[in-house]
Design a protein around this motif. Structure first.
Motif, PDB file in Angstrom:
ATOM      1  N   THR A  78       9.175  -3.153 -13.457  1.00  9.61           N
ATOM      2  CA  THR A  78       9.241  -1.705 -13.645  1.00  9.61           C
ATOM      3  C   THR A  78       8.292  -1.005 -12.684  1.00  9.61           C
ATOM      4  O   THR A  78       8.619   0.055 -12.124  1.00  9.61           O
ATOM      5  CB  THR A  78       8.894  -1.333 -15.096  1.00  9.61           C
ATOM      6  OG1 THR A  78       9.835  -1.953 -15.976  1.00  9.61           O
ATOM      7  CG2 THR A  78       8.948   0.172 -15.304  1.00  9.61           C
ATOM      8  N   ALA A  79       7.118  -1.593 -12.476  1.00 11.37           N
ATOM      9  CA  ALA A  79       6.168  -1.027 -11.513  1.00 11.37           C
ATOM     10  C   ALA A  79       6.785  -0.987 -10.124  1.00 11.37           C
ATOM     11  O   ALA A  79       6.679   0.019  -9.406  1.00 11.37           O
ATOM     12  CB  ALA A  79       4.881  -1.846 -11.513  1.00 11.37           C
ATOM     13  N   ASN A 125       9.584   1.767  -5.550  1.00  9.21           N
ATOM     14  CA  ASN A 125      10.775   1.832  -4.701  1.00  9.21           C
ATOM     15  C   ASN A 125      11.438   3.201  -4.778  1.00  9.21           C
ATOM     16  O   ASN A 125      11.898   3.750  -3.770  1.00  9.21           O
ATOM     17  CB  ASN A 125      11.769   0.746  -5.103  1.00  9.21           C
ATOM     18  CG  ASN A 125      11.329  -0.646  -4.672  1.00  9.21           C
ATOM     19  OD1 ASN A 125      10.492  -0.790  -3.788  1.00  9.21           O
ATOM     20  ND2 ASN A 125      11.887  -1.678  -5.289  1.00  9.21           N
ATOM     21  N   ARG A 126      11.494   3.757  -5.986  1.00  7.75           N
ATOM     22  CA  ARG A 126      12.081   5.091  -6.134  1.00  7.75           C
ATOM     23  C   ARG A 126      11.228   6.141  -5.435  1.00  7.75           C
ATOM     24  O   ARG A 126      11.759   7.079  -4.823  1.00  7.75           O
ATOM     25  CB  ARG A 126      12.235   5.424  -7.622  1.00  7.75           C
ATOM     26  CG  ARG A 126      13.353   4.647  -8.308  1.00  7.75           C
ATOM     27  CD  ARG A 126      13.417   4.933  -9.790  1.00  7.75           C
ATOM     28  NE  ARG A 126      14.539   4.233 -10.418  1.00  7.75           N
ATOM     29  CZ  ARG A 126      14.721   4.147 -11.726  1.00  7.75           C
ATOM     30  NH1 ARG A 126      13.857   4.713 -12.559  1.00  7.75           N
ATOM     31  NH2 ARG A 126      15.775   3.492 -12.213  1.00  7.75           N
ATOM     32  N   ALA A 127       9.917   5.980  -5.515  1.00  4.85           N
ATOM     33  CA  ALA A 127       9.022   6.915  -4.825  1.00  4.85           C
ATOM     34  C   ALA A 127       9.209   6.821  -3.315  1.00  4.85           C
ATOM     35  O   ALA A 127       9.230   7.858  -2.622  1.00  4.85           O
ATOM     36  CB  ALA A 127       7.572   6.621  -5.207  1.00  4.85           C
ATOM     37  N   HIS A 172      10.949   9.276   1.536  1.00  2.50           N
ATOM     38  CA  HIS A 172      11.430   8.780   2.830  1.00  2.50           C
ATOM     39  C   HIS A 172      10.359   7.920   3.506  1.00  2.50           C
ATOM     40  O   HIS A 172      10.159   7.996   4.726  1.00  2.50           O
ATOM     41  CB  HIS A 172      11.835   9.940   3.745  1.00  2.50           C
ATOM     42  CG  HIS A 172      12.839  10.867   3.132  1.00  2.50           C
ATOM     43  ND1 HIS A 172      14.150  10.511   2.897  1.00  2.50           N
ATOM     44  CD2 HIS A 172      12.705  12.140   2.657  1.00  2.50           C
ATOM     45  CE1 HIS A 172      14.790  11.523   2.318  1.00  2.50           C
ATOM     46  NE2 HIS A 172      13.937  12.512   2.159  1.00  2.50           N
ATOM     47  N   ALA A 173       9.662   7.128   2.717  1.00  2.00           N
ATOM     48  CA  ALA A 173       8.652   6.220   3.243  1.00  2.00           C
ATOM     49  C   ALA A 173       9.312   4.912   3.650  1.00  2.00           C
ATOM     50  O   ALA A 173      10.111   4.350   2.888  1.00  2.00           O
ATOM     51  CB  ALA A 173       7.567   5.963   2.202  1.00  2.00           C
ATOM     52  N   LEU A 184       3.963   4.709   2.112  1.00  7.22           N
ATOM     53  CA  LEU A 184       3.834   5.391   0.820  1.00  7.22           C
ATOM     54  C   LEU A 184       2.369   5.688   0.521  1.00  7.22           C
ATOM     55  O   LEU A 184       2.019   6.779   0.055  1.00  7.22           O
ATOM     56  CB  LEU A 184       4.439   4.522  -0.279  1.00  7.22           C
ATOM     57  CG  LEU A 184       4.513   5.138  -1.680  1.00  7.22           C
ATOM     58  CD1 LEU A 184       5.468   6.316  -1.706  1.00  7.22           C
ATOM     59  CD2 LEU A 184       4.962   4.079  -2.687  1.00  7.22           C
ATOM     60  N   VAL A 185       1.504   4.723   0.799  1.00  8.53           N
ATOM     61  CA  VAL A 185       0.072   4.917   0.560  1.00  8.53           C
ATOM     62  C   VAL A 185      -0.494   5.983   1.482  1.00  8.53           C
ATOM     63  O   VAL A 185      -1.291   6.840   1.057  1.00  8.53           O
ATOM     64  CB  VAL A 185      -0.671   3.579   0.739  1.00  8.53           C
ATOM     65  CG1 VAL A 185      -2.177   3.791   0.737  1.00  8.53           C
ATOM     66  CG2 VAL A 185      -0.280   2.616  -0.373  1.00  8.53           C
ATOM     67  N   ILE A 186      -0.087   5.967   2.742  1.00  7.85           N
ATOM     68  CA  ILE A 186      -0.541   6.995   3.682  1.00  7.85           C
ATOM     69  C   ILE A 186      -0.175   8.382   3.158  1.00  7.85           C
ATOM     70  O   ILE A 186      -0.993   9.307   3.144  1.00  7.85           O
ATOM     71  CB  ILE A 186       0.093   6.783   5.069  1.00  7.85           C
ATOM     72  CG1 ILE A 186      -0.346   5.449   5.665  1.00  7.85           C
ATOM     73  CG2 ILE A 186      -0.262   7.936   6.001  1.00  7.85           C
ATOM     74  CD1 ILE A 186      -1.805   5.317   5.937  1.00  7.85           C
TER      75      ILE A 186
END
Length: 220
Positions: free
Chosen positions: A185-186, A191-193, A198-199, A205-207
């Motif tokens: 789930t995590a 993945n959805r984020a 658009h990462a 994503l972290v950046i």
């Protein structure tokens, strides 16, 4: 089989890494490059799962090669891991911003090197080590103007929480423990984020998490 491209202008470095990789049944070195231009061309020809790329190379440096690989939709499956020395920290964050999935120092232990290749091949960023957290804390303390602030509004509360924890260097298992959810789930939240923001990968994503202000770097 994990397909690997080695890019370093020092033949001895390439041969050392290749000797380690050739011992593994699940890893195959498909090509070697001595400069950034050759790295880019071979990435397009062989479509490796992982490209191990030195930051400083002739013709085209590793950061520019990484930027071009990340910008090419046909190379979306190529995960770039930068090779660097401890004395080159200022380049590492630029590499992450360019699209690298992470980085390795050249004196890494063999078992950690092999683990990193497998992690990168799965599409996960090499962001857990403490040295990476220090780099993020240092180089995002004065980030450029936000590119993701508005897009963050599309994330659910749980997705934002997962992204914030990933930005602190937590693994999927650690995020799951903190959020009291399953690791799968995590991973789904992250993945959805990535899709919404658009990462290209977890590193990007972290950046974005830091650039948008979702996570504030700790004081050094």
């Amino acid at each position: 089989m994990i397909r690997v491209l080695l890019a370093d202008d020092q033949p001895l470095i390439r041969s050392g890494f290749r000797a380690l990789l050739d011992l593994e049944d699940d890893i195959e070195v498909v090509a070697e490059a001595a400069d950034g231009g050759e790295c880019l061309a071979l990435a397009g020809k062989h479509l490796p799962d992982v490209a191990l790329v030195d930051i400083r190379m002739p013709v085209m440096d590793g950061i520019e090669a990484t930027r071009r690989i990340a910008a090419d939709p046909s190379l979306a499956g190529v995960h770039v891991v930068m090779l660097t020395n401890y004395g080159m920290d200022e380049y590492v964050f630029h590499a992450l911003r360019a699209g690298a999935a992470g980085f390795l120092v050249k004196d890494v232990l063999p078992e950690d090197f092999l683990h990193a290749v497998r992690v990168a091949a799965r599409g996960e960023a090499l962001l857990a080590p403490a040295i990476t957290r220090r780099l993020i804390d240092r180089y995002v303390s004065q980030p450029p103007p936000s590119r993701a602030g508005g897009a963050l509004e599309e994330l659910t509360g749980r997705e934002r929480e997962a992204v914030a924890l990933a930005a602190r260097g937590l693994s999927n298992d650690e995020i799951a423990d903190r959020m009291v959810i399953s690791p799968s789930t995590a991973k789904t939240h992250l993945n959805r984020a990535m899709t919404k923001l658009h990462a290209r990968d977890r590193a990007q994503l972290v950046i974005l998490a830091y650039e948008s202000g979702l996570v504030i770097p700790r004081n050094r």
